[in-house]
Design a protein around this motif. Structure first.
Motif, PDB file in Angstrom:
ATOM      1  N   GLY A  98     -46.133 -29.890 -19.605  1.00 31.83           N
ATOM      2  CA  GLY A  98     -47.126 -30.117 -19.373  1.00 31.83           C
ATOM      3  C   GLY A  98     -48.347 -29.537 -21.201  1.00 31.83           C
ATOM      4  O   GLY A  98     -49.537 -29.544 -20.881  1.00 31.83           O
ATOM      5  N   LYS A 142     -46.548 -34.127 -23.670  1.00 29.32           N
ATOM      6  CA  LYS A 142     -45.914 -35.238 -24.325  1.00 29.32           C
ATOM      7  C   LYS A 142     -46.374 -36.726 -23.664  1.00 29.32           C
ATOM      8  O   LYS A 142     -46.795 -37.174 -24.420  1.00 29.32           O
ATOM      9  N   THR A 152     -49.365 -37.689 -22.738  1.00 30.97           N
ATOM     10  CA  THR A 152     -50.762 -38.168 -23.662  1.00 30.97           C
ATOM     11  C   THR A 152     -51.237 -38.030 -24.686  1.00 30.97           C
ATOM     12  O   THR A 152     -51.082 -39.029 -25.122  1.00 30.97           O
TER      13      THR A 152
HETATM   14  P1  ADP Z   1     -46.871 -33.885 -20.433  1.00 29.65           P
HETATM   15  O1  ADP Z   1     -45.811 -34.990 -20.071  1.00 29.65           O
HETATM   16  O2  ADP Z   1     -45.801 -33.065 -21.789  1.00 29.65           O
HETATM   17  O3  ADP Z   1     -46.002 -33.212 -18.792  1.00 29.65           O
HETATM   18  P2  ADP Z   1     -49.243 -34.376 -20.321  1.00 29.65           P
HETATM   19  O4  ADP Z   1     -49.409 -35.057 -21.574  1.00 29.65           O
HETATM   20  O5  ADP Z   1     -48.730 -34.981 -18.691  1.00 29.65           O
HETATM   21  O6  ADP Z   1     -47.689 -33.320 -20.782  1.00 29.65           O
HETATM   22  O7  ADP Z   1     -50.505 -33.355 -20.111  1.00 29.65           O
HETATM   23  C1  ADP Z   1     -50.274 -32.199 -19.186  1.00 29.65           C
HETATM   24  C2  ADP Z   1     -51.748 -32.188 -18.584  1.00 29.65           C
HETATM   25  O8  ADP Z   1     -52.300 -31.273 -19.924  1.00 29.65           O
HETATM   26  C3  ADP Z   1     -52.671 -33.383 -18.698  1.00 29.65           C
HETATM   27  O9  ADP Z   1     -53.469 -32.779 -17.653  1.00 29.65           O
HETATM   28  C4  ADP Z   1     -53.351 -33.585 -19.817  1.00 29.65           C
HETATM   29  O10 ADP Z   1     -54.494 -34.124 -19.956  1.00 29.65           O
HETATM   30  C5  ADP Z   1     -53.022 -32.023 -20.665  1.00 29.65           C
HETATM   31  N1  ADP Z   1     -53.479 -31.820 -21.601  1.00 29.65           N
HETATM   32  C6  ADP Z   1     -52.412 -31.935 -22.438  1.00 29.65           C
HETATM   33  N2  ADP Z   1     -51.616 -31.756 -23.689  1.00 29.65           N
HETATM   34  C7  ADP Z   1     -53.427 -31.335 -23.954  1.00 29.65           C
HETATM   35  C8  ADP Z   1     -54.326 -30.748 -24.978  1.00 29.65           C
HETATM   36  N3  ADP Z   1     -53.464 -30.684 -26.302  1.00 29.65           N
HETATM   37  N4  ADP Z   1     -55.006 -30.210 -25.107  1.00 29.65           N
HETATM   38  C9  ADP Z   1     -55.464 -30.320 -23.906  1.00 29.65           C
HETATM   39  N5  ADP Z   1     -55.298 -30.688 -22.600  1.00 29.65           N
HETATM   40  C10 ADP Z   1     -54.227 -31.520 -22.547  1.00 29.65           C
END
Ligand code: ADP
Ligand code: MN
Length: 174
Positions: free
Chosen positions: A19, A22, A24
């Motif tokens: 969350g 990573k 994104t």
């Molecule tokens: P991970 O791969 O680390 O589990 P994700 O990239 O899937 O995280 O992001 C999880 C959710 O949070 C997604 O809906 C994404 O759009 C949102 N998100 C991630 N980083 C940010 C950020 N820095 N600011 C706003 N939203 C974010």
């Protein structure tokens, strides 16, 4: 410290609690810096690099040896972004930069709740972030000068982190 053989393009590990952004960040960086994004979670599912499903933790039991075998040739070529919520089992020599994303607790809580996490899975991940488990794991497994912790609370943070990292990639060979 001089390397005897510098990769033509660097490999970057993007790690952090689930969350923290990573995937994104990795996919935006892959576009910006023309690197290849490998999501280890997706790879594990696609190629069945696991030992079954853990009902309690609600995730696949990753087979670390199979994952490392699968990635070895790619990592050797360079130019890869590895995206995974763990970093202790990859060979140290694979990475030129280890990025640990960090998110403020209440923001992370909302993201994970939106993703459908609850109960122990939710609280374990929030605790993981509070205790900076991934940053500790990164520092234990890689040289301190390649480990960088980056804030990932807002979309502006993502943009800034992608810019910082893509500049670093551009300077890699110069
Ligand atoms: P991970 O791969 O680390 O589990 P994700 O990239 O899937 O995280 O992001 C999880 C959710 O949070 C997604 O809906 C994404 O759009 C949102 N998100 C991630 N980083 C940010 C950020 N820095 N600011 C706003 N939203 C974010
Ligand atoms: Mn992800």
């Amino acid at each position: 410290m001089a390397r005897d053989r510098k990769r033509q393009r660097p490999n970057i590990l993007i790690t952090g609690t689930p969350g923290t952004g990573k995937t994104t960040t990795s996919s935006a960086l892959a576009d910006a810096a023309q690197l290849r994004h490998v999501s280890v979670g997706d790879l594990v599912k696609e190629k069945s690099l696991h030992d079954g499903w853990d009902d309690e933790l609600q995730c696949y039991v990753i087979n670390e040896d199979l994952v490392c075998d699968e990635l070895e040739d790619l990592m050797d070529e360079g130019g890869i972004i590895v995206d995974y919520h763990g970093c202790g089992f990859f060979p140290e020599r694979w990475f030129d930069r280890v990025v640990v994303l960090q998110t403020e607790n209440s923001i992370l809580y909302d993201r994970l709740t939106k993703r459908g996490y609850d109960g122990a899975k939710l609280s374990n991940n929030i605790e993981c972030e509070i205790f900076q488990i991934l940053l500790e794991e990164a520092k234990e497994n890689y040289q301190e000068n390649i480990v960088v912790a980056l804030r990932s609370d807002t979309v502006e943070d993502v943009a800034r982190n992608v810019e910082t990292l893509s500049n670093w990639v551009k300077n890699w060979l110069s």
